[in-house]
Design an enzyme around this catalytic site. Structure first.
Site, PDB file in Angstrom:
ATOM      1  N   GLY A 183      -0.634  -7.881   1.226  1.00  0.00           N
ATOM      2  CA  GLY A 183      -0.177  -8.380   2.520  1.00  0.00           C
ATOM      3  C   GLY A 183       0.155  -7.247   3.474  1.00  0.00           C
ATOM      4  O   GLY A 183       0.469  -6.128   3.058  1.00  0.00           O
ATOM      5  N   ILE A 197       6.035  -3.943  -4.181  1.00  0.00           N
ATOM      6  CA  ILE A 197       6.905  -3.748  -5.347  1.00  0.00           C
ATOM      7  C   ILE A 197       7.044  -2.251  -5.619  1.00  0.00           C
ATOM      8  O   ILE A 197       6.038  -1.578  -5.843  1.00  0.00           O
ATOM      9  CB  ILE A 197       6.324  -4.433  -6.597  1.00  0.00           C
ATOM     10  CG1 ILE A 197       6.027  -5.903  -6.325  1.00  0.00           C
ATOM     11  CG2 ILE A 197       7.268  -4.297  -7.779  1.00  0.00           C
ATOM     12  CD1 ILE A 197       5.251  -6.586  -7.435  1.00  0.00           C
ATOM     13  N   ASP A 213     -10.091  -4.576 -10.753  1.00  0.00           N
ATOM     14  CA  ASP A 213      -8.977  -4.210  -9.876  1.00  0.00           C
ATOM     15  C   ASP A 213      -7.702  -3.989 -10.694  1.00  0.00           C
ATOM     16  O   ASP A 213      -6.998  -2.990 -10.528  1.00  0.00           O
ATOM     17  CB  ASP A 213      -8.764  -5.306  -8.828  1.00  0.00           C
ATOM     18  CG  ASP A 213      -7.549  -5.054  -7.950  1.00  0.00           C
ATOM     19  OD1 ASP A 213      -7.672  -4.297  -6.974  1.00  0.00           O
ATOM     20  OD2 ASP A 213      -6.474  -5.613  -8.253  1.00  0.00           O
ATOM     21  N   LYS A 270      -5.360  -0.401 -11.604  1.00  0.00           N
ATOM     22  CA  LYS A 270      -3.908  -0.295 -11.436  1.00  0.00           C
ATOM     23  C   LYS A 270      -3.232   0.086 -12.752  1.00  0.00           C
ATOM     24  O   LYS A 270      -2.246   0.838 -12.760  1.00  0.00           O
ATOM     25  CB  LYS A 270      -3.357  -1.618 -10.896  1.00  0.00           C
ATOM     26  CG  LYS A 270      -3.818  -1.911  -9.474  1.00  0.00           C
ATOM     27  CD  LYS A 270      -3.455  -3.316  -9.041  1.00  0.00           C
ATOM     28  CE  LYS A 270      -3.981  -3.602  -7.631  1.00  0.00           C
ATOM     29  NZ  LYS A 270      -3.767  -5.003  -7.209  1.00  0.00           N
ATOM     30  N   LYS A 299      -5.867   2.317  -4.400  1.00  0.00           N
ATOM     31  CA  LYS A 299      -5.794   2.242  -5.866  1.00  0.00           C
ATOM     32  C   LYS A 299      -7.088   2.697  -6.531  1.00  0.00           C
ATOM     33  O   LYS A 299      -7.065   3.357  -7.572  1.00  0.00           O
ATOM     34  CB  LYS A 299      -5.470   0.816  -6.310  1.00  0.00           C
ATOM     35  CG  LYS A 299      -6.533  -0.182  -5.923  1.00  0.00           C
ATOM     36  CD  LYS A 299      -6.214  -1.582  -6.341  1.00  0.00           C
ATOM     37  CE  LYS A 299      -7.324  -2.521  -5.877  1.00  0.00           C
ATOM     38  NZ  LYS A 299      -7.478  -2.557  -4.417  1.00  0.00           N
TER      39      LYS A 299
END
Length: 430
Positions: free
Chosen positions: A302, A136, A201, A205, A105
């Site tokens: 994850g 997602i 962060d 995004k 990212k």
């Protein structure tokens, strides 16, 4: 095309997940793509490190050129992180006509347009679904699922660390410092959590999401960024009392050709779908002109959730190769960037003040708002007996950012106001 050869840059958490999927779901992927996907080389820093998956040890290398310059490798997957080194390797891979998939990212937010242009020039694919939202499928949702719609607004919980911290503060009435320590011990927060808790962060995004939703070349410098380090237990308690939940959200909104992109702790009504997104989960709420309102929800990080996004991109590249359409999906911003001015950015606001506990203090505060022709939706006043002060909490009606900033300064200068402890935007239900 009986076989495709893949080179992996990085063998950490996500890289391990990618190898796990390619090992255990090989037949499924062969059926989907009509080809066998094989791992050729894996770049690591320490080949002697003990790993969960050791049957690929003979494929490990410490030389990037064994992958990016290797004529046998068709596709390069970058999951090593960092910016400049990854940027260099991806440029080399594209120059050598290799398709690229990245989960990076930071890299895509800062240099995405440049890398996408390089891929388009070489007729190569460059996919980066895993860079936002982990498992997602939000990027594919914007470019494919909602391609026919015009997106009005995006609101996203796109950082699991801050969402975990604010969820725990809200549900267990504990301080920011306590929850941060817990999050670090559980591995939800880094030893240096500044990128997460200061909002950087999430801002990166939101740059990526804004590119895809609006085809506008937003940069990180265009994003207004505020973190959660100043969020106090009192803010959360009063928010609850007034029917709201505090979340760190990214917001991107396009109106009359002007865009506003920001990341900040924001009050959401408790009946807003994002208000119930807790712990490390992510969600992006999309307002479309035609579709109305829809939400993408799931694990934001994850090993396997992020690896799913990476391997899904890998399947897309394989299908493109089969049909001879590589490089044709490249999405470069096409629209002019016009940032929305402060007098056009509208919102409600939450204010928490410490004031002198004396007769007429509240009337002076409400009188100031009346003089500035700004109406108030809710007002709470409670004594702080130990300090001989009063706490005043206000939620305004909708006003523009410029007017709010003017009134904020007038409030801070008011003789009965000891301190303006906090202020947040309040996001309503559209």
């Amino acid at each position: 095309m009986d076989k495709l050869s893949v080179g992996l840059l990085g063998f950490g958490t996500v890289g391990t997940g990618v190898v796990h999927l390619l090992t255990n779901e090989q037949e499924k992927f062969r059926q989907q793509t009509g080809t066998q996907i094989l791992i050729n080389k894996i770049l690591v820093k320490d080949p002697d490190k003990i790993r969960k998956i050791d049957q690929y040890n003979q494929l490990l290398t410490t030389e990037p050129s064994d992958i990016v310059d290797n004529p046998e490798i068709d596709i390069v997957i970058e999951v090593m992180g960092g910016i400049e080194e990854s940027r260099k390797h991806i440029h080399t891979a594209l120059k050598n006509k290799k398709h690229v998939i990245t989960a990076n990212k930071d890299l895509m937010a800062l240099h995405g347009s440049e890398l996408l242009q390089a891929a388009a020039n070489q007729g190569c694919d460059l996919y980066y679904e895993a860079s936002v939202g982990g498992g997602i499928p939000i990027l594919r949702g914007l470019t494919d699922g909602l391609a026919a719609d015009r997106i009005k607004k995006l609101i996203g919980i796109v950082n699991g660390t801050t969402n975990y911290i604010l969820s725990k503060m809200s549900h267990h009435s504990v301080s920011y410092e306590e929850v941060l320590q817990e999050a670090q011990s559980l591995g939800f927060a880094e030893s240096d959590p500044s990128s997460d808790v200061e909002g950087l962060d999430a801002a990166r995004k939101m740059v990526i999401l804004s590119h895809l939703a609006y085809s506008i070349p937003v940069t990180l410098d265009d994003v207004v960024v505020e973190g959660i380090t100043h969020v106090a237990e009192e803010d959360i308690l009063y928010s609850k009392k007034l029917g709201y939940t505090i979340k760190l959200v990214g917001i991107a909104e396009l109106e009359n050709g002007e865009i506003d992109v920001r990341v900040a702790p924001t009050l959401l009504p408790t009946n807003h779908p994002l208000a119930s997104v807790d712990n490390e989960y992510n969600a992006i709420y999309v307002y479309g002109h035609s579709v109305g309102e829809t939400m993408f929800y799931g694990p934001g990080a994850g090993e396997l959730p992020t690896a799913i996004a990476v391997v899904s991109d890998l399947i897309s590249v394989a299908k493109n190769m089969k049909h001879g359409i590589n490089g044709q999906h490249i999405f470069l911003p096409q629209n002019e960037k016009k940032l929305k001015p402060a007098d056009s950015i509208e919102s409600q606001y939450f204010l928490r003040l410490h004031v002198k506990d004396e007769p007429g203090a509240l009337s002076k505060i409400t009188g100031l708002f009346n003089e500035q022709e700004m109406s108030l939706q809710k007002v709470i006043q409670e004594p702080i007996v130990s300090k001989k002060l009063a706490e005043v909490v206000i939620i305004t009606h909708t006003t523009n950012q410029q007017r709010f900033e003017q009134i904020y300064q007038l409030l801070a200068d008011l003789d009965v106001v000891i301190d303006v402890k906090s202020n947040y935007r309040v996001e309503g239900m559209n």
